[in-house]
Scaffold this active site. Structure first.
Site, PDB file in Angstrom:
ATOM      1  CD  GLU A  64      -2.989  -0.714   2.402  1.00  0.00           C
ATOM      2  OE1 GLU A  64      -4.152  -1.118   2.285  1.00  0.00           O
ATOM      3  OE2 GLU A  64      -2.573  -0.124   3.425  1.00  0.00           O
ATOM      4  CB  CYS A  65       0.806   4.369   0.061  1.00  0.00           C
ATOM      5  SG  CYS A  65       1.177   6.119  -0.267  1.00  0.00           S
ATOM      6  N   GLY A  66       3.487   3.577   0.217  1.00  0.00           N
ATOM      7  CA  GLY A  66       4.923   3.402   0.339  1.00  0.00           C
ATOM      8  C   GLY A  66       5.351   1.970   0.100  1.00  0.00           C
ATOM      9  CB  THR A 110      -3.595   0.008  -3.900  1.00  0.00           C
ATOM     10  OG1 THR A 110      -3.403  -0.091  -2.478  1.00  0.00           O
ATOM     11  CG2 THR A 110      -4.256  -1.258  -4.417  1.00  0.00           C
TER      12      THR A 110
END
Length: 436
Positions: free
Chosen positions: A327-329, A427
């Site tokens: 997720e993200c990072g 994501t």
């Protein structure tokens, strides 16, 4: 009987978190059990709440969560003497289109639960106008009840007197006024406050905030203004499916953005979570069913992550047979490369082809509704996932097969579709809930 209260403000940055932590610690010091919540998708503040109260705090979010989910989450306050919900942004700030049970505004939570609002007002650069702002917030929406205000950063006794008189003329209670006090300012970085676990002195800082606020605010009057609240424990749990029975979760200063309610929901569903630290060059547990890399601050540690051979080889070996999600990072670390703020490119794990850059900085912020085009750990193709995106990286390349069709809160399609390749998915948004 439990007392319920919401701490809000006209805008961000006026002292909501400081007042919430101070009240929570002051009441705890008096022997009360205090339960905190965070309205909105902030994944940093709940950790501060936990330090102040000794109890885990979770997010409640009217855009991402339906009423049943919110009722389940707040039912943990049933055994508390007082519950404090800290708002986000301004009291009525949300998105234009209604989500699962509202627009994401703090006012939604206040009205839904019947908890009155204490406003933190910063009257810097004004005087009587502060009363007009408070009165406007009081009268803006029926069903949201204003208990009173706490003034923050007043410049002088004369300044305080002008504002107090105007508020009393508007029939708005003033619980107290805080002069400027740099010693209780919480340090910040580009995604918000520096996390509680990174601040060795956070306990003493909260103690000082409690002492300072108790000296200038009538904390007994604030407590009396709270509404009696006697919820029944929610019969239904969270609508969250764990991504696997055994979950290897990256957890350290680079990977720390996890909503507490998600981890609790995974455990409640019977999942086992084992943590590992990529920064300490640890690999995921090879016996786990799935590896999950949450968001955090990989851009601050990109060189170290790139150099940690055991972490990289262990993750690549895991992904040969098991699903890995970021997720993200975490998504960025699954990618091919990450360019830091100084323009230096660091090679990442290469499980996905994503290239991101912090040298070309651009803020991405907002709610996300994703319809999965393919499965990801815990969710089947076609699932509708609600989440939130907040980062400053720019996509240089996103060459893999899109994971989802992603819309913002207005319904507009956005470019951050996520990716999938082999057993790896990622994501840019942080998952909050799945639509029922």
């Amino acid at each position: 009987m439990t007392a319920g209260l919401v701490i809000s403000a006209p805008a961000s940055g006026v002292g909501k978190t400081t007042l919430t932590l101070a009240l929570a610690r002051a009441w705890r010091n008096r022997g009360l059990n205090v339960q905190c919540f965070k309205s909105g998708p902030d994944y940093i503040d709940p950790a501060f709440h936990a330090v102040a109260t000794g109890r885990a705090s979770v997010n409640v979010d009217s855009w991402a969560m339906d009423r049943t989910t919110i009722a389940h989450l707040v039912s943990r306050g049933t055994d508390a003497d007082v519950v404090l919900a800290e708002g986000s942004m301004g009291l009525f700030d949300g998105v234009a289109a209604r989500g699962a049970s509202g627009t994401g505004a703090t006012a939604d939570i206040a009205e839904m639960l019947g908890w009155p609002v204490v406003l933190v007002i910063d009257p810097s650069g004004q005087a009587q106008t502060a009363a007009a702002i408070a009165a406007g917030l009081r009268d803006y929406r029926a069903g949201v009840r204003l208990a009173g205000v706490v003034l923050n950063r007043v410049a002088s006794s004369r300044h305080e007197d002008l504002v107090r008189r105007a508020l009393l003329e508007a029939d708005i209670a003033v619980f107290g006024a805080l002069p400027r006090h740099a010693e209780i300012s919480l340090p910040k970085r580009h995604l918000g406050l520096v996390q509680a676990e990174e601040q060795a002195e956070i306990g003493s800082l909260i103690d000082e905030a409690a002492r300072f606020v108790s000296e200038h605010v009538d904390v007994d009057a604030v407590l009396r203004a709270a509404a009696d609240w006697s919820p029944q424990p929610a019969a239904n749990g969270l609508n969250v499916t764990p991504p696997g029975q055994r979950i290897a979760l990256a957890r350290d200063a680079a990977f720390s953005f996890v909503y507490p309610h998600m981890l609790e929901a995974w455990r409640a569903a019977g999942a086992e979570i084992s943590t590992f630290s990529p920064l300490a060059d640890e690999a995921p547990d090879a016996s786990a069913d799935v590896c999950w890399l949450p968001g955090g601050y990989p851009e601050l540690h990109a060189g170290q992550l790139a150099a940690n051979a055991r972490f990289r080889s262990g993750l690549l070996a895991f992904a040969e047979t098991g699903p890995v999600h970021g997720e993200c990072g975490g998504y960025m670390v699954l990618g091919a490369g990450l360019t830091d703020a100084e323009g230096v490119r660091h090679e990442m794990t290469g499980l996905l082809g994503l290239e991101t850059s912090f040298a070309r900085r651009r803020m991405h912020l907002g709610y996300r509704l994703a319809t999965l085009a393919a499965p990801m750990p815990g969710h089947q193709a076609g699932a509708r996932l609600r989440g939130h995106e907040f980062h400053y990286s720019t996509i240089l390349a996103q060459p893999d097969t899109p994971l989802a069709v992603v819309h913002d809160a207005t319904g507009a399609v956005i470019a951050e579709t996520g990716s999938r390749r082999g057993h790896a998915t990622g994501t840019f948004f942080h998952l909050i809930a799945e639509d029922r």
